[in-house]
Design a protein around this motif. Structure first.
Motif, PDB file in Angstrom:
ATOM      1  N   LEU A  59      13.991  -0.862  -3.129  1.00 49.03           N
ATOM      2  CA  LEU A  59      13.258  -1.056  -4.381  1.00 49.03           C
ATOM      3  C   LEU A  59      13.142  -2.547  -4.720  1.00 49.03           C
ATOM      4  O   LEU A  59      12.088  -3.015  -5.166  1.00 49.03           O
ATOM      5  N   GLN A  60      14.225  -3.290  -4.507  1.00 53.13           N
ATOM      6  CA  GLN A  60      14.203  -4.723  -4.791  1.00 53.13           C
ATOM      7  C   GLN A  60      13.229  -5.451  -3.875  1.00 53.13           C
ATOM      8  O   GLN A  60      12.522  -6.375  -4.307  1.00 53.13           O
ATOM      9  N   VAL A  61      13.217  -5.062  -2.611  1.00 51.69           N
ATOM     10  CA  VAL A  61      12.301  -5.694  -1.657  1.00 51.69           C
ATOM     11  C   VAL A  61      10.854  -5.474  -2.092  1.00 51.69           C
ATOM     12  O   VAL A  61      10.041  -6.412  -2.122  1.00 51.69           O
TER      13      VAL A  61
ATOM     14  N   ALA B 161       0.820  -1.217   0.000  1.00 49.15           N
ATOM     15  CA  ALA B 161       0.000   0.000   0.000  1.00 49.15           C
ATOM     16  C   ALA B 161       0.853   1.267   0.000  1.00 49.15           C
ATOM     17  O   ALA B 161       0.318   2.378   0.040  1.00 49.15           O
ATOM     18  N   GLU B 162       2.166   1.088  -0.051  1.00 49.78           N
ATOM     19  CA  GLU B 162       3.120   2.201  -0.035  1.00 49.78           C
ATOM     20  C   GLU B 162       2.914   3.091   1.201  1.00 49.78           C
ATOM     21  O   GLU B 162       2.988   4.326   1.118  1.00 49.78           O
TER      22      GLU B 162
ATOM     23  N   VAL C 100      19.954  -6.025   1.070  1.00 48.61           N
ATOM     24  CA  VAL C 100      20.961  -4.974   1.194  1.00 48.61           C
ATOM     25  C   VAL C 100      22.346  -5.561   1.418  1.00 48.61           C
ATOM     26  O   VAL C 100      23.346  -5.035   0.911  1.00 48.61           O
ATOM     27  N   ILE C 101      22.433  -6.678   2.141  1.00 49.76           N
ATOM     28  CA  ILE C 101      23.742  -7.304   2.368  1.00 49.76           C
ATOM     29  C   ILE C 101      24.285  -7.891   1.067  1.00 49.76           C
ATOM     30  O   ILE C 101      25.482  -7.774   0.770  1.00 49.76           O
TER      31      ILE C 101
ATOM     32  N   THR D 256      21.033   0.997   0.280  1.00 43.49           N
ATOM     33  CA  THR D 256      19.731   0.859   0.936  1.00 43.49           C
ATOM     34  C   THR D 256      18.598   1.208  -0.021  1.00 43.49           C
ATOM     35  O   THR D 256      17.568   0.522  -0.065  1.00 43.49           O
ATOM     36  N   GLN D 257      18.774   2.267  -0.782  1.00 48.67           N
ATOM     37  CA  GLN D 257      17.741   2.652  -1.747  1.00 48.67           C
ATOM     38  C   GLN D 257      17.517   1.548  -2.778  1.00 48.67           C
ATOM     39  O   GLN D 257      16.376   1.201  -3.096  1.00 48.67           O
ATOM     40  N   GLU D 258      18.607   0.995  -3.278  1.00 49.05           N
ATOM     41  CA  GLU D 258      18.494  -0.090  -4.256  1.00 49.05           C
ATOM     42  C   GLU D 258      17.824  -1.306  -3.632  1.00 49.05           C
ATOM     43  O   GLU D 258      16.962  -1.946  -4.248  1.00 49.05           O
TER      44      GLU D 258
END
Length: 217
Positions: free
Chosen positions: A68-70, A19-20, A91-92, A63-65
């Motif tokens: 988005l992937q999550v 739901a952002e 992120v890791i 973290t930003q990348e």
């Protein structure tokens, strides 16, 4: 982990992120950022040129990348672990991959220019690598490189490459053993490296992967 992060069930994480929900996004951002900063600080030896501010900026980029992937991968989460544990891996993995490429880029540039004196594959297969992801990736590259060397190089190219980059022998010594000249050995090395790069590309490594591994522009 940020103290302000509200406890959520796995289902709540998924529903709110779909739901952002701003609070959920902000909480996950803080969680991933804290994890990434901790990870990078533990691996400062791989980032000697970065000061604290640069490191934090790098962590924010990762973290930003990862965030988005999550979000794009929410439908793949099956609840086998806590949601935050699952998200943590994104992120890791991103940070580990970047550190691995930075280390390969530094060493491989020297290898390709003939300036690296230590055995190449001692570095690539180092079992004291900082994390399991790095060990696995290096071993995968090592196996593939051995395959290309065994199947695609000529006998002389193989002898030159193994002698210089596996055993760390000086080019002049290899030339003497081959009853040749240093210039001829350099030519053998040059042709062998080209075959290695082409072989990696044929085995589904993208151009970007190859460029990162070998440090070329």
């Amino acid at each position: 982990m940020a103290e302000s992060t509200r406890a959520r069930s796995n289902r709540e994480w998924q529903e709110e992120l779909r739901a952002e929900d701003r609070e959920a996004l902000a909480d996950l951002w803080r969680y991933l950022l804290a994890a990434c900063v901790t990870y990078l600080n533990r691996r400062r030896e791989d980032l000697p040129q970065l000061d604290r501010q640069d490191l934090e900026q790098l962590a924010e980029d990762f973290t930003q990348e990862a965030l988005l992937q999550v979000i794009e991968s929410l439908d793949t989460f099956r609840g086998d672990s806590k949601f935050t544990t699952w998200a943590y891996r994104f992120v890791i993995n991103i940070a580990a991959a970047e550190l691995r490429l930075r280390r390969w880029r530094t060493v491989s540039m020297e290898v390709l220019t003939g300036e690296y004196q230590a055995p190449l594959f001692t570095f690539v297969s180092d079992d004291k690598a900082p994390d399991p992801e790095t060990v696995a990736a290096r071993n995968e590259i090592l196996v593939l490189l051995h395959q290309i060397i065994d199947e695609e190089l000529t006998d002389l190219q193989r002898v030159a490459l193994v002698s210089v980059h596996f055993q760390g022998l000086p080019v002049v010594v290899v030339a003497r053993e081959l009853e040749s000249t240093p210039n001829n050995v350099y030519k053998l090395l040059h042709d062998a490296r080209k075959k290695l790069k082409k072989g990696l590309q044929r085995h589904q490594y993208s151009q970007a992967d190859v460029l990162a591994i070998f440090g070329e522009r």
